[in-house]
Write a protein that holds these residues in place. Sequence first.
Motif, short mmCIF file in Angstrom:
data_model
loop_
_atom_site.label_atom_id
_atom_site.label_comp_id
_atom_site.label_asym_id
_atom_site.label_seq_id
_atom_site.Cartn_x
_atom_site.Cartn_y
_atom_site.Cartn_z
N VAL A 162 57.59 39.29 40.40
CA VAL A 162 56.88 40.17 39.55
C VAL A 162 56.92 41.42 40.51
O VAL A 162 56.87 41.59 41.79
N ASP A 163 57.08 42.64 39.93
CA ASP A 163 57.11 44.06 40.48
C ASP A 163 55.74 44.48 41.05
O ASP A 163 55.08 44.89 39.94
N THR A 164 55.21 44.27 42.15
CA THR A 164 53.84 44.34 42.27
C THR A 164 53.63 45.93 42.58
O THR A 164 52.59 46.35 42.93
N ASP A 165 54.66 46.56 42.80
CA ASP A 165 54.41 48.22 42.88
C ASP A 165 54.20 48.50 41.49
O ASP A 165 53.40 49.89 41.16
N LEU A 166 55.02 48.22 40.65
CA LEU A 166 54.76 48.89 39.07
C LEU A 166 53.54 48.16 38.43
O LEU A 166 52.43 49.09 38.04
N PHE A 167 53.32 46.80 38.72
CA PHE A 167 52.06 46.24 38.14
C PHE A 167 50.93 45.98 39.23
O PHE A 167 51.34 45.40 39.99
N ALA A 270 49.17 40.64 39.02
CA ALA A 270 49.53 41.60 39.74
C ALA A 270 48.74 42.80 39.30
O ALA A 270 48.37 43.60 40.15
N SER A 271 48.30 42.88 38.04
CA SER A 271 47.37 44.09 37.52
C SER A 271 45.86 43.91 37.72
O SER A 271 45.22 44.57 37.33
N GLY A 272 45.49 42.46 38.32
CA GLY A 272 44.05 42.32 38.63
C GLY A 272 43.53 41.54 37.31
O GLY A 272 42.32 41.15 37.10
N LEU A 273 44.44 41.11 36.43
CA LEU A 273 43.89 40.26 35.21
C LEU A 273 43.81 38.87 35.60
O LEU A 273 44.94 38.38 35.52
N PRO A 274 42.63 38.20 35.23
CA PRO A 274 42.75 36.73 35.32
C PRO A 274 43.31 36.23 33.95
O PRO A 274 43.22 36.95 32.92
N VAL A 275 43.79 34.88 34.01
CA VAL A 275 44.50 34.48 32.83
C VAL A 275 43.70 33.46 32.27
O VAL A 275 43.14 32.39 33.04
N ALA A 276 43.78 33.30 30.93
CA ALA A 276 43.21 32.03 30.16
C ALA A 276 44.39 31.31 29.56
O ALA A 276 45.12 32.36 28.58
#
Length: 345
Positions: A162-167, A270-276
């Motif tokens: 994942v692109d952690t600079d973009l996301f 990467a955007s700080g969102l937890p996943v369900a």
Amino acid sequence: MRLLVASDAWHPQVNGVVRSLEEMIRRAPEHGFAARLLTPSDFRSVPMPGYPEIRLACPTPHRLSARWAEAAPSHVHVATEGPVGLAARRRCLAAGLPFTTSYHTRFPEYLAARAPVPEAWSYAYLRRFHAAAHGTMVSTASLQADLAARGFANLLRWTRGVDTDLFRPAGPGARPPPDLAGLAGPLFLTVGRLAVEKNLAAFLALDLPGTKVVVGDGPDRARLRALAPGARFLGTRTGAELAALYAACDVFVFPSLTDTFGIVMLEALASGLPVAAFPVPGPRDVIGPRVGVLDADLRAAALAALGLSRAACRAEALARSWDESARQFFGNIRAVRAPPGKAAA
């Protein structure tokens, strides 16, 4: 080394296959490869029936020979099992040229969801297709075990990144994107192709507080919109626009039962969102207990995910780089081409 990557998936498609190949082509020089692409754009193509976003190429021997001569490959990677992949595979076998393949998509399950075609028939075709390769790259341990149990051989691991600079998470005081302004929270987001195999109806049917946000497009759009008139459908978004939507939401819901990986889950983290998500291969390989909730009750998973740490999600994503993905991809190619003793070492 001169590498030719043959893929039926390419722009204007927006999916994990295209994104993965883009990243590998971009990083090829760092690993000593001069990479070129062979895609439907190199041939006359027709829209796929019922799915016009996907173009089906019609490779002719003359056109294929011209593209092959331009690339002069010393190795070929066949990324997909469609017309372009078949043409490249056939050419490699005729020329005795080593090639690798990758398994991105559970086509047997996808096809069975649309037509009365037994999964066993599709797997038999795919097993034969990949058996001729020097190695077949797969994204996760679960997929590797599943394919091995189905008789696939020479399986190699190739993770995704994942692109952690973009996301990345939104900064302090950041305003929500205009598309989300005024929506009742919490915001439950999903991103992906609007097609029956993505199981989005399961997400849209959930009784959740706040608002469901759907990003993507596809042949199932009209049916899905009718199922959930209260959901916000935003169409396809990419780049910074997509990153801003991730960062402004609260939970990422991934309802697919058939994805082999799910790069969108890494983008969410990467955007700080937890996943369900459901506890199935793909999510089980990507999502740990600190950054997501896997449950057969997707509603319970989505509500529980609201309480997870966004900082932990970001930290998890920072360990998943495209650089590591490229190291595996190009390392696999070098390994299958090495002399037996050297490869074993």
